[in-house]
Enzyme design. Sequence first.
Site, PDB file in Angstrom:
ATOM      1  CE  LYS A   1      -4.247  -7.068 -40.333  1.00 28.80           C
ATOM      2  NZ  LYS A   1      -4.991  -7.704 -41.433  1.00 28.80           N
TER       3      LYS A   1
ATOM      4  CE  LYS B   1      -0.707  -9.183 -42.182  1.00 23.30           C
ATOM      5  NZ  LYS B   1      -1.533  -8.184 -42.903  1.00 23.30           N
TER       6      LYS B   1
END
Length: 342
Positions: free
Chosen positions: A202, A112
Amino acid sequence: MKLTFLGAGAWGTALASHAATVHDVVLWGRDAAQLADIAQTGMNAAYLPGVALSPRLACEADFDTAVDHALADPDGLLVVATPVSGLREMTRRLAARHAGRPAPLAMLWLCKGFEADTHAMPHQMVREELDALGVAPGQIEYGVLTGPSFAKEVAQGLPCALTVAGTSHALADRAQAAFHHHAMRIYGSDDLIGVEVGGAVKNVLAIATGASDGLGLGLNARAALVTRGLAEMTRLGLALGGRVETFMGLAGMGDLILTATGDLSRNRKVGQQLAGGKTLEQVLADLGHVAEGVRCAQAVAALAARHGVEMPITRAVCAVLFEGLSAADAVAQLLQRDARDE
């Protein structure tokens, strides 16, 4: 079904162990001694100490042999479990190994973030490499598996729900066949951009929430940061081409809640320790694992500036990480912002 996992860190090992309860799975890593220890002890002492892995999980130190394991199955799947920084190299190696084979190669990545220098999303990096190698679209199907998950809990067999997004519905079906069993649920999405943006941003927001908790600012402050952070994530995701519903789901809100509030979160720990007065160098040395929010915070801020997206929490995180601003002063600056409509 034959699967090969390329990368023997916490998340790659945990997901490989889960898949191995049903499928024929091989785990490869760069450290042959580590793989030998996993094979002998049945656990990954470096990344998942004390957690017993599936006895069906096989380890293979030779890269070509490991890759050929998955390629031997027309329905096989290659899972790249390296950090974002290693994705380009792995794509090139897999494309070279696949060259000349008639069946399409199917690959997923677990990383990510954005590329540090180019600010590219993982799927953009992969497509660039395949184009440079002359690989035609469809010859290699690719995508990402992401969503709220701590590796330790997955390895322990606790319930989990993830999202897969890729270049075809067939790839999503293959990922569901590989992982949608026992306590894990896999949901398909065709919003590759939104899913990747959620997974990257996030981590940055979790650093902010960890800092707030480290300063003892309370649950009200945590709720505000998570909610306004979700608004930042959504604004950037829409500007990059994602869809709003993606950020309300597992890859957006779900992953943000977990990473920002869960005590197993590395990014949350970074924020907590920075709030406690440690330097970034000290925090990363103590952590011993990759905290992807640190790596991609500047890329997120740069993308926001490029697209005219307001992301004050992200800017504050960058100031604390790289500009010497204290966590307390960063909070004070956020609290001084003018009133506005939500």
